[in-house]
Design a protein around this motif. Structure first.
Motif, PDB file in Angstrom:
ATOM      1  N   SER B 329     -16.696  34.907  24.482  1.00  0.00           N
ATOM      2  CA  SER B 329     -15.339  34.955  23.915  1.00  0.00           C
ATOM      3  C   SER B 329     -14.310  34.759  25.024  1.00  0.00           C
ATOM      4  O   SER B 329     -13.428  33.896  24.929  1.00  0.00           O
ATOM      5  CB  SER B 329     -15.090  36.297  23.228  1.00  0.00           C
ATOM      6  OG  SER B 329     -15.915  36.422  22.094  1.00  0.00           O
ATOM      7  N   GLU B 330     -14.439  35.554  26.073  1.00  0.00           N
ATOM      8  CA  GLU B 330     -13.491  35.441  27.179  1.00  0.00           C
ATOM      9  C   GLU B 330     -13.624  34.092  27.874  1.00  0.00           C
ATOM     10  O   GLU B 330     -12.629  33.460  28.242  1.00  0.00           O
ATOM     11  CB  GLU B 330     -13.684  36.595  28.175  1.00  0.00           C
ATOM     12  CG  GLU B 330     -13.308  37.941  27.570  1.00  0.00           C
ATOM     13  CD  GLU B 330     -13.384  39.093  28.574  1.00  0.00           C
ATOM     14  OE1 GLU B 330     -13.498  38.827  29.789  1.00  0.00           O
ATOM     15  OE2 GLU B 330     -13.333  40.258  28.133  1.00  0.00           O
ATOM     16  N   SER B 333     -11.862  31.108  26.267  1.00  0.00           N
ATOM     17  CA  SER B 333     -10.423  31.076  26.540  1.00  0.00           C
ATOM     18  C   SER B 333     -10.158  30.728  28.012  1.00  0.00           C
ATOM     19  O   SER B 333      -9.301  29.904  28.323  1.00  0.00           O
ATOM     20  CB  SER B 333      -9.838  32.445  26.190  1.00  0.00           C
ATOM     21  OG  SER B 333      -8.489  32.526  26.535  1.00  0.00           O
ATOM     22  N   ALA B 336     -10.449  27.050  28.792  1.00  0.00           N
ATOM     23  CA  ALA B 336      -9.608  26.116  28.033  1.00  0.00           C
ATOM     24  C   ALA B 336      -8.735  25.277  28.959  1.00  0.00           C
ATOM     25  O   ALA B 336      -8.378  24.154  28.646  1.00  0.00           O
ATOM     26  CB  ALA B 336      -8.737  26.894  27.040  1.00  0.00           C
ATOM     27  N   THR B 380     -15.772  30.739  20.852  1.00  0.00           N
ATOM     28  CA  THR B 380     -14.738  30.278  19.922  1.00  0.00           C
ATOM     29  C   THR B 380     -15.042  30.801  18.524  1.00  0.00           C
ATOM     30  O   THR B 380     -14.153  31.263  17.810  1.00  0.00           O
ATOM     31  CB  THR B 380     -14.685  28.739  19.927  1.00  0.00           C
ATOM     32  OG1 THR B 380     -14.481  28.295  21.275  1.00  0.00           O
ATOM     33  CG2 THR B 380     -13.553  28.225  19.052  1.00  0.00           C
ATOM     34  N   LEU B 383     -14.406  34.630  18.169  1.00  0.00           N
ATOM     35  CA  LEU B 383     -12.997  35.041  18.128  1.00  0.00           C
ATOM     36  C   LEU B 383     -12.270  34.538  16.889  1.00  0.00           C
ATOM     37  O   LEU B 383     -11.106  34.856  16.666  1.00  0.00           O
ATOM     38  CB  LEU B 383     -12.257  34.515  19.365  1.00  0.00           C
ATOM     39  CG  LEU B 383     -12.573  35.178  20.702  1.00  0.00           C
ATOM     40  CD1 LEU B 383     -11.800  34.477  21.821  1.00  0.00           C
ATOM     41  CD2 LEU B 383     -12.217  36.655  20.689  1.00  0.00           C
ATOM     42  N   SER B 384     -12.966  33.747  16.063  1.00  0.00           N
ATOM     43  CA  SER B 384     -12.294  33.131  14.924  1.00  0.00           C
ATOM     44  C   SER B 384     -11.846  34.168  13.916  1.00  0.00           C
ATOM     45  O   SER B 384     -12.478  35.208  13.741  1.00  0.00           O
ATOM     46  CB  SER B 384     -13.229  32.146  14.229  1.00  0.00           C
ATOM     47  OG  SER B 384     -13.584  31.127  15.112  1.00  0.00           O
ATOM     48  N   ALA B 385     -10.727  33.841  13.257  1.00  0.00           N
ATOM     49  CA  ALA B 385     -10.206  34.727  12.199  1.00  0.00           C
ATOM     50  C   ALA B 385     -11.302  34.945  11.167  1.00  0.00           C
ATOM     51  O   ALA B 385     -11.997  34.018  10.771  1.00  0.00           O
ATOM     52  CB  ALA B 385      -8.992  34.073  11.547  1.00  0.00           C
ATOM     53  N   TYR B 388     -13.700  37.921  13.943  1.00  0.00           N
ATOM     54  CA  TYR B 388     -13.304  38.694  15.118  1.00  0.00           C
ATOM     55  C   TYR B 388     -13.816  40.143  15.052  1.00  0.00           C
ATOM     56  O   TYR B 388     -14.450  40.636  15.979  1.00  0.00           O
ATOM     57  CB  TYR B 388     -11.786  38.668  15.237  1.00  0.00           C
ATOM     58  CG  TYR B 388     -11.235  39.468  16.393  1.00  0.00           C
ATOM     59  CD1 TYR B 388     -11.043  38.878  17.635  1.00  0.00           C
ATOM     60  CD2 TYR B 388     -10.924  40.816  16.249  1.00  0.00           C
ATOM     61  CE1 TYR B 388     -10.535  39.599  18.697  1.00  0.00           C
ATOM     62  CE2 TYR B 388     -10.418  41.548  17.316  1.00  0.00           C
ATOM     63  CZ  TYR B 388     -10.234  40.934  18.529  1.00  0.00           C
ATOM     64  OH  TYR B 388      -9.736  41.657  19.580  1.00  0.00           O
ATOM     65  N   TYR B 392     -16.445  40.138  18.048  1.00  0.00           N
ATOM     66  CA  TYR B 392     -15.775  40.652  19.245  1.00  0.00           C
ATOM     67  C   TYR B 392     -15.467  42.134  19.099  1.00  0.00           C
ATOM     68  O   TYR B 392     -15.695  42.937  20.010  1.00  0.00           O
ATOM     69  CB  TYR B 392     -14.492  39.854  19.497  1.00  0.00           C
ATOM     70  CG  TYR B 392     -13.835  40.177  20.819  1.00  0.00           C
ATOM     71  CD1 TYR B 392     -14.279  39.569  21.989  1.00  0.00           C
ATOM     72  CD2 TYR B 392     -12.795  41.092  20.904  1.00  0.00           C
ATOM     73  CE1 TYR B 392     -13.696  39.862  23.209  1.00  0.00           C
ATOM     74  CE2 TYR B 392     -12.205  41.387  22.116  1.00  0.00           C
ATOM     75  CZ  TYR B 392     -12.656  40.769  23.267  1.00  0.00           C
ATOM     76  OH  TYR B 392     -12.078  41.069  24.461  1.00  0.00           O
TER      77      TYR B 392
END
Lengths: 502, 520
Positions: B329-330, B333, B336, B380, B383-385, B388, B392
């Motif tokens: 997850s981290e 980001s 990116a 990705t 972390l998606s709506a 999450y 996460y």
């Protein structure tokens, strides 16, 4: 550009009830950026106010700017918000080249300030309370310039340039709760709300608050619902409405557009809209659904911001008087009428009048000079009244000369011109231009005789008790003396001559 | 200097080199040159160790010469030289350096030069330690074998057909191959300790925040930590003392120093200390030879006066799963920013249109390797709506449970002990197509990162079945890094007494190995 159908504002109001919401971004005027030590300066050569952090170089880490936190707390307190005991930053992930890390460091579920309100006074004096949902800290993005296409638009552009000077500039985003019940005053309220926020941050000294520079930027949300319905309609979000007038127009336009869409039986599309100042219309931007997924998660490179209660109270003690309260106080102290005071506020000379009164002038004299003499000159010179170069001391000196009968009002106006032309202090100008009031009765009596002889009918009227007719004779004397006579003395002498006692 | 002298020099520890330099028995240039010669002899070629991605010959010798000049001039400047001045070091290529390329083991950064130095690099420069070069790693530190480097795998000096561990296989192999006495690594889930274990070297992951992360290219910010790699426990303490401390550029760095680690390493005393065996971190799933060496270390510590207790950390069984949600997850980001817009590789799409999205896409498709892409996609998604909370969010809860397990364990023991890795070095290519098997290698090291506590791996001997090094891991409460050095130094001396010298003395002669294999 396609034009959307609109209803007249009046018709829209007959059928629908508008609900508003605002996101106002305030750029803070801190020395350095939100998360880096690079300077926060507007207008420099592109990509000069950047360091490795702002450019998102590999390995860099953010560090929170303490002054930005303090400014955010000030804004929160001024908006009557609660200040979080602990709050975090989060990452808002999206790929776009104006964001060097491809995520924006912002606050998501833990804003620094929340649950506030702002009382907005409308033009007729009505007070409307706008509830503040939150004020949170974040960083600004860089600025993209699209080239090779038409007029800076991304459509048709061949390439884009990016300036990261603005990337990382501290922002506070102020978000309102849905604003209901404004009715037909929604556009006025919109303008007044943004004006109030702008005034507050300027008064706090935390932002330069120049809308034309993007220091204060407004996103306006508008939705309509039929009268009597509780559920909100689908909203549009008009982005970057960057002048007070435009805020009012954009809200008005969106109300009219939504009304036409709803009337046609179509659903309103949830989307961002772009405001066009030239046509005073909006056009469709990006469709924005709740499915927009920024994959927010707590920023792991930053520790929580924990403002101690002592610090918050310390900041609260140093807050300046809120602008609305100050206005109320000044109006009362000065004894101006509603109209007079509103004119003063609209002319933007509140501070100047206050300083002039402090320097020794009376409230009415200060108003007379600023509103009667200086505002007009400033308008002609196309500058703010405060920037014309008139000091409170000059006004006090001029008004004292008039009161002492050394010069009359007409001459005082000429003396002010002389001062502004750089001819020296009022006393120096009076001397250089030879502008002293004629106080020797001899030449005045001659002029009075001539004036009475020239207008025998008027002289007769005065003798008959119509004293108000005296103006014509006084005017003749003033003309003959090229304005250098003391009009009061002239009046006395005329009455004496004609044997009239008042 | 004779050939023999040069060979002897490279086998000295950093502490020994520092003493010889201070006594002016050798010069820093001689020491540095000896290591550069060694790199030239064993690192390159088809069958070389390939620990280095870049060798920094000129600058390293210049710094060494500067140290020698200061020493020769004497006076205050000589007095003020850092203890390790002139002792060369290798730096993992995840850590940015001015004047040398930094690749993170990825094509996407090939040829990129950092405009700034990492804080730890600034500290090395301030101590005047010559930087020998940048060491190989799994791309963006994602891997346990260094096979995911875009620039070819590093080979294990004990057996060139085996992995040196990862992601910091380059740093561990460089130290094990006597190419450098010291190296810097980074440890997100075991990337310092597991390579240490399989190469017979010492590696330490300090307390989270003990060493500034500024300038270490982030994989998972809440887990990453820079730490020392060496051949002795004392050397790691010396190095951590150089690189540690608060850094205003890193908000997560601890405000206070962690105490005198060198003194702890020199103290060497476990009498009356409670050492806890973690029930969940040995036994089933651990190679028999690893288990044997582990038990042997326990016996030695017991004989030295330590009390061995057993502790249970029941939530450790979820650590690997939670780690493989938080870390990607981290990372998704953090990575990116590699999009071809500002620096590094830029690849244009083959077909028009030439939009920014397509340039970013083409760059990332060409620039990232499979393992990096796998983790970006995983993160990705996590972390998606809508996902999450389940992924996460749950992983963060597990993290809290692991921290509580540690708290409970440290209420019963001063230091915890386990094997560092479940197996010895596996063969190159053996687990490359089986990511899960690869991930399992970090099962014993991951809990420390999840809780932010410090961990040290030291050589525990050779496994009976394959004659390859086994690592022993020590864990201490956050900020108690000194305990690791204290216990580690005791265990090290007991083991070396048993072996009759350092474990690496038992390693095959690398020059012969490289040459024989070249000849094949």
């Amino acid at each position: 550009m396609s034009t959307d159908a609109t209803l007249s504002f009046e018709e829209a109001m007959e059928k629908y009830d508008p609900v508003l919401g605002f996101e106002v971004h305030v750029e803070l005027n801190t020395k350095t950026k939100m998360f880096s030590s690079a300077p926060n300066v507007f207008g420099d050569e592109p990509n000069t106010n950047v360091n490795e952090v702002d450019l998102g170089m590999p390995g860099v880490l953010p560090v929170v700017n303490k002054t930005a936190v303090e400014s955010s707390i000030k804004i929160g307190l001024a908006l009557n918000c609660k200040i979080a005991e602990s709050c975090r930053f989060a990452r808002k992930n999206y790929f776009y080249p104006d964001t060097p890390k491809n995520f924006q460091t912002s606050q998501y579920d833990e804003p620094i300030a929340y649950d506030g309100y702002l009382d907005i006074e409308l033009e007729d004096g009505t007070v409307f309370r706008v509830e503040i949902e939150r004020a949170h800290m974040e960083e600004d993005a860089g600025k993209l310039t699209h080239l090779g296409g038409s007029a800076g638009r991304i459509q048709g552009a061949e390439y884009s340039l990016v300036d990261y000077n603005r990337a990382g500039v501290p922002l506070v985003e102020i978000v309102t709760k849905p604003i209901e019940g404004a009715g037909s005053r929604a556009p006025e309220l919109a303008k007044a709300y943004v004006a109030a926020v702008r005034e507050i941050v300027k008064n706090l000294g935390v932002s330069d608050a120049k809308m034309e520079r993007g220091n204060v930027r407004c996103d306006a949300n508008v939705s309509l619902r039929p009268h009597g319905r509780e559920r909100f309609g689908i909203r549009s979000e008009t982005k970057n409405v960057n002048s007070l007038r435009a805020v009012e127009h954009a809200v008005r336009y969106e109300i009219q557009r939504h009304a036409a869409v709803l009337d046609s039986g179509e659903p309103v599309i949830q989307e961002t809209r772009h405001w066009h100042e030239d046509t005073r219309t909006t056009t469709s931007g990006r469709a924005k659904s709740d499915a927009d997924d920024y994959r927010y998660f707590p920023e792991p490179d930053l520790v929580p911001v924990v403002p101690s209660r002592e610090w918050v109270e310390e900041i609260r003690q140093t807050l300046p008087e809120p602008p609305a309260e100050r206005r109320k106080r000044l109006k009362q102290d000065w004894g101006y009428s509603d109209l007079e005071f509103r004119d003063v506020v609209n002319a933007g000379v509140l501070d100047e009048i206050e300083e002039t009164i402090t320097a020794g002038a009376s409230a009415s004299v200060a108003r007379k000079w600023w509103m009667g003499e200086i505002v007009g000159r400033a308008k002609n010179a196309d500058v703010d009244p405060g920037q014309l170069g008139v000091t409170p001391a000059t006004i006090v000196e001029l008004s004292r000369m008039v009161e002492a009968g050394k010069i009359n009002n007409k001459m005082a106006s000429a003396v002010l011109d002389g001062v502004l032309a750089g001819e020296g202090t009022p006393a120096e100008v009076v001397e250089k231009r030879g502008l002293a009031v004629v106080s020797d009765d001899g030449p005045l009596l001659e002029a009075i005789d001539a004036a009475l002889a020239a207008q025998p009918d008027v002289a007769e009227k005065i003798r008959g008790g119509k004293v108000q007719a005296i103006g014509a004779i006084v005017g003749g004397v003033m003309k003959a003396t090229r304005g250098q006579a003391d009009a009061g003395r002239v009046r006395e002498l005329i009455l004496e001559k004609l044997g009239v006692t008042v | 200097m004779t050939e023999t002298n040069s060979t002897e020099l490279i086998r000295l520890s950093a502490a020994q080199l520092a003493a010889k330099l201070a006594a002016r028995e050798v010069t820093a240039v001689e020491v540095t040159q000896a290591h550069l010669d060694r790199i030239a002899a064993v690192d390159g070629g088809e069958r070389g160790v390939n620990a280095f991605l870049h060798v920094n010959t000129e600058e390293a010798l210049a710094v060494a010469a500067e140290v020698d000049a200061i020493r020769a001039a004497g006076g205050q400047a000589a007095q003020e030289l850092h203890e390790l001045a002139g002792v060369p070091i290798a730096v993992k290529d995840l850590i940015v350096t001015i004047g040398q390329p930094t690749t993170a083991g990825s094509k996407i950064l090939e040829g990129w030069y950092s405009p700034y130095d990492a804080t730890v690099v600034k500290k090395l420069r301030a101590a005047k330690m010559p930087i020998l070069g940048k060491t190989n790693l799994d791309e963006f530190a994602m891997g346990s074998s260094t096979e995911h480097s875009a620039f070819g795998p590093t080979r294990n000096p004990w057996d060139l057909d085996r992995i040196p561990g990862g992601s910091g296989g380059g740093s561990a192999a460089a130290v094990a191959a006597f190419e450098a006495p010291l190296a810097l690594g980074t440890d997100t889930g075991g990337s310092i300790r597991q390579p240490g274990a399989v190469t017979g070297t010492v590696g330490v992951k300090p307390t989270y925040g003990g060493v500034s992360r500024y300038g270490a290219i982030a994989m998972a910010s809440s887990l990453d930590q820079i730490g020392p790699v060496s051949r002795t426990v004392l050397d790691s303490a010396l190095l951590q003392q150089v690189i540690g401390g608060h850094d205003p550029h890193d908000s997560t760095s601890l405000p206070d120093p962690l105490g005198d680690l060198v003194a702890a390493a020199r103290l060497g005393n476990v009498d009356g200390m409670k050492i806890g065996i973690i029930k969940e971190l040995h036994g089933e799933g651990y190679q028999a030879g690893v288990e044997n060496r582990f038990n042997e270390s326990l016996e030695l510590l017991k004989e030295a006066g330590a009390e061995i207790v057993e502790v249970s950390c029941p939530n450790f069984q979820y650590a690997l799963g939670a780690y493989y949600l938080i870390m990607p997850s981290e990372a998704s980001s953090n990575l990116a920013k590699f999009d071809g817009v500002r620096y590094g590789l830029r690849v244009l799409p083959e077909e028009p249109p030439l939009t920014i999205e397509r340039v970013m896409g083409a760059t990332r498709a060409a620039g990232f390797g499979d393992e990096v892409k796998r983790r970006i996609i995983l993160g990705t998604y996590a972390l998606s709506a809508g996902y999450y909370d389940a992924y996460y969010g749950s992983a963060q809860k597990v993290r809290t449970l692991i921290q509580r397990d540690f708290e409970a364990a440290f209420a019963k023991a001063d230091v915890l002990i386990s094997p560092t890795a479940p197996t010895t070095a596996f063969k190159l290519g053996e687990k490359l197509d089986d990511p899960l098997a690869m991930y399992l290698n970090d099962v014993a090291t991951i809990p420390a990162n999840m809780a932010g506590v410090p961990g040290l791996s030291l050589p525990g001997g050779l496994a009976d079945e394959d004659g390859l090094p086994v690592g022993i891991q020590l864990l201490a409460p956050a900020r108690e890094d000194a305990r690791l050095y204290r216990v580690g130094a005791v265990l090290e001396s007991l083991l070396e007494a048993k072996w009759g010298g350092p474990l690496l003395d038992k390693a095959p002669s690398l020059v012969e190995l490289v040459e024989t294999q070249e000849a094949k």
